[in-house]
Scaffold this motif. Structure first.
Motif, short mmCIF file in Angstrom:
data_model
loop_
_atom_site.label_atom_id
_atom_site.label_comp_id
_atom_site.label_asym_id
_atom_site.label_seq_id
_atom_site.Cartn_x
_atom_site.Cartn_y
_atom_site.Cartn_z
N PHE A 91 0.85 -1.19 0.00
CA PHE A 91 0.00 0.00 0.00
C PHE A 91 0.89 1.24 0.00
O PHE A 91 1.66 1.46 0.94
N PRO A 92 0.80 2.07 -1.06
CA PRO A 92 1.75 3.16 -1.21
C PRO A 92 1.61 4.26 -0.15
O PRO A 92 2.59 4.94 0.17
N HIS A 93 0.40 4.43 0.40
CA HIS A 93 0.18 5.53 1.35
C HIS A 93 0.57 5.14 2.77
O HIS A 93 0.46 5.94 3.68
N MET A 94 0.99 3.90 2.97
CA MET A 94 1.37 3.44 4.32
C MET A 94 2.88 3.27 4.41
O MET A 94 3.53 2.98 3.42
N THR A 95 3.38 3.40 5.63
CA THR A 95 4.80 3.10 5.83
C THR A 95 5.01 1.59 5.72
O THR A 95 4.06 0.80 5.75
N VAL A 96 6.29 1.23 5.66
CA VAL A 96 6.66 -0.18 5.62
C VAL A 96 6.09 -0.91 6.84
O VAL A 96 5.47 -1.97 6.72
N LEU A 97 6.26 -0.31 8.01
CA LEU A 97 5.78 -0.95 9.25
C LEU A 97 4.26 -1.11 9.22
O LEU A 97 3.73 -2.17 9.58
N GLN A 98 3.57 -0.07 8.76
CA GLN A 98 2.10 -0.15 8.69
C GLN A 98 1.65 -1.23 7.71
O GLN A 98 0.68 -1.95 7.97
N ASN A 99 2.37 -1.35 6.60
CA ASN A 99 2.04 -2.40 5.63
C ASN A 99 2.13 -3.78 6.28
O ASN A 99 1.27 -4.64 6.07
N ILE A 100 3.18 -3.98 7.08
CA ILE A 100 3.39 -5.29 7.68
C ILE A 100 2.39 -5.57 8.80
O ILE A 100 1.96 -6.70 9.00
N MET A 101 2.01 -4.50 9.52
CA MET A 101 1.13 -4.68 10.68
C MET A 101 -0.35 -4.79 10.30
O MET A 101 -1.16 -5.29 11.10
N LEU A 102 -0.69 -4.34 9.11
CA LEU A 102 -2.12 -4.21 8.76
C LEU A 102 -2.93 -5.49 8.98
O LEU A 102 -3.90 -5.49 9.76
N ALA A 103 -2.55 -6.56 8.31
CA ALA A 103 -3.37 -7.78 8.38
C ALA A 103 -3.37 -8.39 9.79
O ALA A 103 -4.43 -8.72 10.33
N PRO A 104 -2.19 -8.55 10.43
CA PRO A 104 -2.22 -9.14 11.77
C PRO A 104 -2.99 -8.31 12.80
O PRO A 104 -3.60 -8.87 13.72
N VAL A 105 -2.99 -6.99 12.65
CA VAL A 105 -3.79 -6.16 13.57
C VAL A 105 -5.27 -6.39 13.29
O VAL A 105 -6.06 -6.66 14.20
N LYS A 112 -1.56 -4.95 19.69
CA LYS A 112 -0.87 -4.08 18.74
C LYS A 112 0.64 -4.05 19.04
O LYS A 112 1.47 -4.06 18.14
N ALA A 113 0.97 -4.04 20.33
CA ALA A 113 2.38 -4.01 20.72
C ALA A 113 3.09 -5.30 20.28
O ALA A 113 4.22 -5.26 19.79
N GLU A 114 2.41 -6.42 20.42
CA GLU A 114 3.01 -7.69 20.00
C GLU A 114 3.20 -7.73 18.48
O GLU A 114 4.24 -8.17 17.98
N VAL A 115 2.17 -7.30 17.78
CA VAL A 115 2.23 -7.30 16.31
C VAL A 115 3.36 -6.38 15.84
O VAL A 115 4.13 -6.72 14.94
N ARG A 116 3.49 -5.23 16.49
CA ARG A 116 4.53 -4.28 16.14
C ARG A 116 5.93 -4.87 16.40
O ARG A 116 6.83 -4.78 15.55
N ALA A 117 6.08 -5.50 17.55
CA ALA A 117 7.38 -6.09 17.89
C ALA A 117 7.73 -7.19 16.89
O ALA A 117 8.88 -7.30 16.43
N ASN A 118 6.74 -7.98 16.52
CA ASN A 118 6.98 -9.05 15.55
C ASN A 118 7.32 -8.46 14.17
O ASN A 118 8.23 -8.95 13.48
N ALA A 119 6.62 -7.39 13.79
CA ALA A 119 6.88 -6.75 12.50
C ALA A 119 8.31 -6.19 12.46
O ALA A 119 9.01 -6.34 11.45
N LEU A 120 8.73 -5.58 13.55
CA LEU A 120 10.09 -5.03 13.59
C LEU A 120 11.13 -6.16 13.54
O LEU A 120 12.17 -6.03 12.87
N ALA A 121 10.83 -7.26 14.21
CA ALA A 121 11.75 -8.40 14.18
C ALA A 121 11.84 -8.96 12.76
O ALA A 121 12.93 -9.34 12.28
N LEU A 122 10.70 -9.01 12.06
CA LEU A 122 10.70 -9.52 10.68
C LEU A 122 11.48 -8.59 9.76
O LEU A 122 12.21 -9.05 8.87
N LEU A 123 11.33 -7.30 9.97
CA LEU A 123 12.09 -6.34 9.15
C LEU A 123 13.58 -6.54 9.34
O LEU A 123 14.36 -6.48 8.39
N ASP A 124 13.95 -6.80 10.58
CA ASP A 124 15.35 -7.05 10.88
C ASP A 124 15.80 -8.34 10.15
O ASP A 124 16.88 -8.38 9.54
N ARG A 125 14.95 -9.33 10.17
CA ARG A 125 15.27 -10.62 9.56
C ARG A 125 15.47 -10.49 8.06
O ARG A 125 16.30 -11.21 7.49
#
Ligand code: ADP
Ligand code: MG
Length: 242
Positions: A91-105, A112-125
């Motif tokens: 989704f072009p209007h969302m940040t990378v993090l928002q794109n990753i968090m959208l469906a799991p949220v 939300k905190a868990e989903v965010r932490a997981n999204a950040l871990a995946l970005l790192d991966r």
């Protein structure tokens, strides 16, 4: 029990039969690469595996659930299947993090905190820890595709389907995306990977399936399939692509 099984899978568009009876079984942790000429039905096959297409005949069974059974909760089964396409569809209007968090949220895969932490871990991966707040337009093709993979992984799937995930990329970006897929294979993810990267298929696949004209013409270990092709269709195909 197979993780993924198709039995006599057929798919027609109107009068045109595109899949002509496919019997495929993928075991848990197995990596199956699908190769074959353009138009042979590879993408249609992959889309049937999570029923993005109506199935004309036959069965698709995921984890023992028959997707053609109207009583099966398709959305629930689909949540276990991640899919990555040639075009990243971020989704072009969302940040990378928002794109990753959208469906799991949305599907309440955790707080939300868990989903965010997981999204950040995946970005790192996927090697993009510093891009959480970037917009897709600021990323290279290879980076976008790695975000798309992280987004699929955010749903914690146990099957990943890749449809020519590197074919829209500039050549210098292919390697970074293949590396992420290779890492997933090492971690034991069950995967069906449609690819025209023959070197990659040879290296990573447990088994390679060669499709032509809606049929599986040959399937074998990569060593056998590439080293000792039996059918003239496969021999001709390999002569063109290798
Ligand atoms: P591949 O991924 O191997 O290139 P596809 O699965 O995309 O092959 O396509 C297989 C055949 O099905 C092609 O002949 C294509 O034109 C046809 N096809 C794919 N999608 C549709 C559709 N939505 N409607 C009609 N024909 C389609
Ligand atoms: Mg295709």
């Amino acid at each position: 029990m197979s993780k993924i099984q198709t039995i006599g899978l057929r798919k027609s568009y109107g009068p045109v039969e595109v899949l002509k009876g496919l019997d495929v079984a993928v075991a848990e942790g197995e990596v199956v690469c699908v190769i074959g000429p353009s138009g042979s039905g590879k993408s249609t096959f992959l889309r049937c595996l999570n029923k993005l297409e109506d199935i004309t005949a036959g069965k698709v069974v995921i984890d023992g659930f028959d997707l053609t059974d109207p009583k099966v909760d398709l959305n629930k089964v689909r949540q276990h299947i991640g899919m990555v396409f040639q075009h990243f569809n971020l989704f072009p209007h969302m940040t990378v993090l928002q794109n990753i968090m959208l469906a799991p949220v949305e599907l309440k895969k955790g707080s939300k905190a868990e989903v965010r932490a997981n999204a950040l871990a995946l970005l790192d991966r996927v090697g993009l820890a510093d891009k959480a707040d970037a917009r897709p337009a600021q990323l290279s093709g290879g980076q976008k595709q790695r975000v798309a993979i992280a987004r699929a992984l955010a749903m914690k799937p146990d099957v990943m389907l890749f449809d020519e995930a590197t074919s829209a990329l500039d050549p210098e970006m292919v390697g970074e995306v293949l590396q992420v897929i290779r890492d997933l294979a090492k971690e034991g993810m069950t995967m069906v990977v449609v690819t025209h990267e023959m070197g990659f298929a040879r290296e990573v696949a447990d088994r390679v399936v060669f499709m032509a004209d809606g049929l599986i013409v040959e399937e074998n270990s990569p060593e056998e399939l590439f080293g000792n092709p039996q059918s003239s269709r496969l021999q001709d195909f390999l002569a063109k692509v290798l």
